[in-house]
Design a protein around this motif. Structure first.
Motif, PDB file in Angstrom:
ATOM      1  N   ILE A  48     -23.630 -63.389 -80.306  1.00 18.95           N
ATOM      2  CA  ILE A  48     -23.380 -64.272 -81.446  1.00 18.95           C
ATOM      3  C   ILE A  48     -23.672 -65.720 -81.059  1.00 18.95           C
ATOM      4  O   ILE A  48     -24.329 -66.461 -81.794  1.00 18.95           O
ATOM      5  N   VAL A  49     -23.181 -66.128 -79.886  1.00 19.46           N
ATOM      6  CA  VAL A  49     -23.428 -67.501 -79.436  1.00 19.46           C
ATOM      7  C   VAL A  49     -24.930 -67.745 -79.295  1.00 19.46           C
ATOM      8  O   VAL A  49     -25.458 -68.766 -79.763  1.00 19.46           O
ATOM      9  N   GLU A  50     -25.611 -66.827 -78.667  1.00 17.84           N
ATOM     10  CA  GLU A  50     -27.054 -66.997 -78.436  1.00 17.84           C
ATOM     11  C   GLU A  50     -27.856 -67.017 -79.734  1.00 17.84           C
ATOM     12  O   GLU A  50     -28.889 -67.675 -79.818  1.00 17.84           O
ATOM     13  N   ARG A  51     -27.366 -66.300 -80.762  1.00 17.79           N
ATOM     14  CA  ARG A  51     -28.108 -66.174 -82.016  1.00 17.79           C
ATOM     15  C   ARG A  51     -27.427 -66.924 -83.160  1.00 17.79           C
ATOM     16  O   ARG A  51     -27.646 -66.624 -84.339  1.00 17.79           O
ATOM     17  N   ILE A  52     -26.596 -67.901 -82.839  1.00 15.99           N
ATOM     18  CA  ILE A  52     -25.751 -68.522 -83.850  1.00 15.99           C
ATOM     19  C   ILE A  52     -26.557 -69.162 -84.982  1.00 15.99           C
ATOM     20  O   ILE A  52     -26.077 -69.255 -86.124  1.00 15.99           O
TER      21      ILE A  52
END
Length: 309
Positions: A75-79
């Motif tokens: 999620i963080v990487e693809r926020i």
């Protein structure tokens, strides 16, 4: 270098009873970038991460919150495309993030004329990092600590409400229980009582204890950090509100704090004693989860059902 700055007039006239703006120098810090936060998300135990869909409303019912079928680090990487909201909880358990939070609060303590956090009454310092997609909403809720909220990246509108007369959030809703979802009832007419802070990187605000608020990110992804603490008064109030929640859940209505001082003292003492027995067991995530389920039911572990972990 000063990490956190507050106008002297706000410290004199508003702290700790009213919200006010702050400025900070944490934007661009290497620990608060997406790659660093993805690494942090991988390292945290499952009950230290919470996430859901970003397409919420201020009045979102807990049962209608959309889940996200990704791991926290993904999620963080693809926020930028995930349409999600995520919080990394208790990041001060990592010494690097504790140093970051304590440096900011020490600046605040010194501006108030104190040399240390303890002298300023900044006890139980904790930190939470929020990573949100564009236009994500954190629904209406309260937090049971005092809080300096700092915006690291992107824009955010922070709507905070005076609740001294309990017209918005009643005393029962302020009671503390792991079985209660954070989201509270909200109607649009509350907005006439809001103070809205419009924040970009470098901006922030002080949020007093248990003041209701809801938050919306702007047109780009957002990184924010909440640096929290509890004064001796807040520590006592939280013990009392946790005890009241336990008793109310078992069918015993409770008076608001301060209404019955002798009963309040007994409940605080009993809660303190019980908590001291349980606290050593809470060092393990497995035992924390088991204890929450045993004492508060399955709802206390709701965030384990938010998607793939």
């Amino acid at each position: 270098m000063i990490t956190l700055e507050v106008a002297s007039e706000d410290l004199k006239s508003a702290y700790p009873a009213r919200p006010f703006p702050v400025r900070h120098a944490l934007s661009g810090h290497p620990l608060l970038t997406l790659p660093a936060l993805a690494e942090l998300a991988r390292s945290l135990p499952g009950d230290r991460v919470e996430f859901n869909g970003g397409d919420c409303r201020p009045d979102q019912r807990p049962e209608d919150v959309r889940s996200v079928d990704m791991a926290p680090a993904q999620i963080v990487e693809r926020i930028e495309t995930a349409n999600a909201w995520l919080v990394l909880k208790r990041v001060e358990m990592d010494p690097r993030y504790r140093a970051l939070a304590e440096a900011a609060l020490l600046d605040l303590a010194r501006q108030r004329g104190f040399a240390t956090l303890a002298q300023a009454g900044f006890l139980d310092v904790q930190a939470f990092v929020f990573v949100s997609s564009a236009n994500a909403v954190t629904p209406f809720h309260v937090d049971h600590e005092e809080n300096v909220f700092v915006q690291i990246h992107g824009d955010k509108r922070f709507h905070v409400y005076d609740n001294e007369d309990r017209a918005l959030v009643c005393e029962e809703e302020l009671e503390i229980s792991p079985a209660k979802h954070r989201n509270l009832r909200y109607t649009p007419d509350y907005e006439v009582r809001a103070r809205t802070f419009v924040m970009s990187g470098g901006d922030g605000c002080f949020v007093p204890y248990a003041w209701p608020h809801w938050v919306q990110t702007g047109g780009a992804f957002s990184i924010s950090m909440a640096i929290t603490w509890k004064s001796p008064r807040v520590l006592r109030l939280n013990k009392l509100r946790a005890a009241n929640a336990i008793l109310r859940d078992r069918g015993f209505p409770q008076a608001a704090p301060g209404t019955r001082p002798v009963a309040d003292a007994v409940k605080v003492a009993a809660y303190t004693a019980a908590r001291s027995l349980v606290e050593p067991l809470r060092r393990s995530e497995r035992l924390r989860r088991a204890l929450r389920g045993a004492f508060f039911g399955a709802k206390a572990n709701y965030y384990y059902r938010q998607g793939k972990a």
